[in-house]
Scaffold this active site. Structure first.
Site, PDB file in Angstrom:
ATOM      1  N   TYR A 146     -19.919-117.709-108.067  1.00 29.38           N
ATOM      2  CA  TYR A 146     -20.861-117.017-108.643  1.00 29.38           C
ATOM      3  C   TYR A 146     -21.729-118.114-109.223  1.00 29.38           C
ATOM      4  CZ  TYR A 146     -19.324-112.312-107.859  1.00 29.38           C
ATOM      5  OH  TYR A 146     -18.720-111.164-107.533  1.00 29.38           O
ATOM      6  N   LYS A 195      -5.448-119.633-105.222  1.00 29.14           N
ATOM      7  CA  LYS A 195      -5.201-119.732-104.038  1.00 29.14           C
ATOM      8  C   LYS A 195      -4.853-121.304-103.820  1.00 29.14           C
ATOM      9  CE  LYS A 195      -5.326-119.182 -99.425  1.00 29.14           C
ATOM     10  NZ  LYS A 195      -4.051-118.051 -98.613  1.00 29.14           N
ATOM     11  N   ASP A 227      -4.088-113.732-101.663  1.00 26.60           N
ATOM     12  CA  ASP A 227      -3.704-112.747-100.471  1.00 26.60           C
ATOM     13  C   ASP A 227      -2.468-111.863-100.871  1.00 26.60           C
ATOM     14  OD1 ASP A 227      -2.604-115.299-100.490  1.00 26.60           O
ATOM     15  OD2 ASP A 227      -2.420-115.536 -98.230  1.00 26.60           O
ATOM     16  N   ASP A 251     -13.448-110.035-108.544  1.00 24.78           N
ATOM     17  CA  ASP A 251     -14.226-109.114-108.015  1.00 24.78           C
ATOM     18  C   ASP A 251     -13.678-108.255-107.130  1.00 24.78           C
ATOM     19  OD1 ASP A 251     -17.074-107.994-107.566  1.00 24.78           O
ATOM     20  OD2 ASP A 251     -17.271-109.265-105.862  1.00 24.78           O
ATOM     21  N   ASP A 255     -12.221-104.263-107.106  1.00 21.23           N
ATOM     22  CA  ASP A 255     -12.515-103.129-106.315  1.00 21.23           C
ATOM     23  C   ASP A 255     -11.272-102.298-105.576  1.00 21.23           C
ATOM     24  OD1 ASP A 255     -15.288-103.191-106.802  1.00 21.23           O
ATOM     25  OD2 ASP A 255     -15.936-103.063-104.725  1.00 21.23           O
TER      26      ASP A 255
HETATM   27  C1  IPM Z   1     -19.137-106.344-110.320  1.00 22.12           C
HETATM   28  C2  IPM Z   1     -20.364-106.304-109.417  1.00 22.12           C
HETATM   29  C3  IPM Z   1     -21.086-107.787-109.526  1.00 22.12           C
HETATM   30  C4  IPM Z   1     -20.406-108.880-109.214  1.00 22.12           C
HETATM   31  C5  IPM Z   1     -22.480-107.664-108.798  1.00 22.12           C
HETATM   32  C6  IPM Z   1     -23.499-106.491-109.037  1.00 22.12           C
HETATM   33  C7  IPM Z   1     -23.224-109.055-108.988  1.00 22.12           C
HETATM   34  O1  IPM Z   1     -19.758-106.208-108.036  1.00 22.12           O
HETATM   35  O2  IPM Z   1     -19.570-106.454-111.474  1.00 22.12           O
HETATM   36  O3  IPM Z   1     -18.169-106.452-109.809  1.00 22.12           O
HETATM   37  O4  IPM Z   1     -19.987-109.211-108.287  1.00 22.12           O
HETATM   38  O5  IPM Z   1     -19.830-109.373-110.232  1.00 22.12           O
HETATM   39 MN    MN Z   2     -17.655-105.971-107.687  1.00 24.05          MN
END
Ligand code: IPM
Ligand code: MN
Length: 363
Positions: A146, A195, A227, A251, A255
């Site tokens: 990032y 990794k 993975d 990240d 999710d």
């Molecule tokens: C998160 C989001 C952010 C990230 C984006 C909006 C930049 O996806 O907080 O997980 O990738 O960190």
């Molecule tokens: Mn995210």
């Protein structure tokens, strides 16, 4: 106690869910005899529309002066929003990344909890999740891909894009320490994700985590490859307690973790530095497709407000009161659309869910 909180409603569903988080926060604080002062700040697309940039220096200064930040979400539809016609450093996400970096918010905690009441909303087989699960992802937030150098150039008629993944030992060490401290307060099981079979930065990650582990003999440490971690999360989520990982892996894995808790609308987060300051936001995005419809799930934002009370103000009883209220409302059967069965009569909108939770907060 008097709390000074900056509020960033942001874009998409952000303003709707933050309004509910504030509702619950106000109720809780007045019940426990505290005062709160909010200052609203613009970030992301809302700031681009007002000032032409996703984070102004003035906003940053105001953010630094607050005790904590409560945030909604930023960003829009990357295919259709005019914000994504701007150069990358002028887009909504660039504002959030700069805010994280400038405030040194290197430790991002994302608790993934499957409430037994929501087991039907979890896409995994019931036998894998019986009784629910409860783990926390500790994502490094100010390093890695990032924040490495980027470039897009053309060489010999071929376009080349480069992103660099950099970690220093001290960056790894400080987030690892934070994760071990958290593990001590939980089931003392830390899983570090990397990794290391491919990446140098991951080999340094693993070595550093092992060194930090020497200071925490009571915490068991396991290293797994990212993975494999992605697979284990859906195969055996109950195996996890504290998951420590770098920025990009965190990240992606968070999710995935949110989906197995029933919905991305359930996952809160706290981004912390070495002081009591923190930025609290749902882990999910701005969901522009449902913005303004009044159907977004405010629970992640409400649970983020609970984390704000816990981490920035040490108001544990108040944080627990909010978390308990969420459980009670789910127990009673109320659901927002994302966690409901089709045609469920107990399906409610964003504001109603906020009202219900707010009503259940008790001292
Ligand atoms: C998160 C989001 C952010 C990230 C984006 C909006 C930049 O996806 O907080 O997980 O990738 O960190
Ligand atoms: Mn995210």
């Amino acid at each position: 106690m008097k709390l000074k909180v900056a509020v960033i409603p942001g874009d998409g569903i952000g303003p709707e869910i933050v309004a509910e988080a504030r509702k619950v926060l106000d109720k809780t604080l007045s019940l426990f005899g505290h005062e709160i002062e909010y200052e609203e700040l613009l970030l992301g697309g809302a700031s681009i529309d007002a000032y032409g940039e996703p984070l102004t220096d003035e906003t940053l200064e105001k953010a630094k002066k607050a005790d904590a930040i409560l945030m909604g979400s930023i960003g829009g539809d990357t295919n259709t929003s005019p914000w994504y016609k701007l150069p990358p450093q002028k887009r909504p996400e660039a504002g959030l990344l700069r805010l994280r970096k400038e405030l040194n918010l290197f430790a991002n905690l994302r608790p993934a909890i499957l409430y037994p009441q929501l087991s039907a909303a979890c896409p995994l087989k019931e036998e894998l999740t019986r009784g629910g699960f409860d783990f926390v992802i500790v994502r490094e937030l100010t390093g890695g891909l990032y924040f490495g150098n980027r470039s897009t150039t053309e060489e010999n008629g071929e376009i080349k894009a480069v992103d660099t993944l950099v970690y220093t030992k001290s960056e790894i060490e400080r987030v690892a320490r934070r994760a071990f401290e958290i593990a001590l307060l939980r089931n003392k099981k830390l899983i570090s994700v990397d990794k290391a079979n491919v990446l140098d930065s991951s080999r340094l990650w693993r070595k550093t985590v092992n060194e930090v582990a020497d200071d925490y003999p009571d915490v068991s440490v396991e290293h797994i490859l990212v993975d494999n971690c992605a697979m284990q999360l859906v195969k055996d989520p109950k195996h996890f307690d504290v998951v420590l990982t770098e920025n990009m892996f965190g990240d992606i894995l968070s999710d995935e973790a949110s989906m197995i808790t029933g919905s991305i609308g359930m996952l809160a987060s706290a981004s912390l530095n070495n002081t009591s300051f923190g930025l609290y936001e749902p882990s999910g995005g701005a969901a522009p497709d449902i913005a303004g419809c009044g159907i977004a799930n405010p629970i992640a934002a409400i649970l983020s407000a609970a984390l704000l009370l816990r981490h920035s103000f040490k108001l544990e009883a108040e944080a627990l009161a909010i978390e308990k209220a969420v459980r009670i409302v789910l127990e009673k059967g109320y659901r927002t659309k994302d966690i409901a069965f089709e045609n469920n009569e107990m399906t409610v909108g964003t504001a109603k869910m906020g009202d219900l939770i707010s009503c259940e907060v008790t001292q």
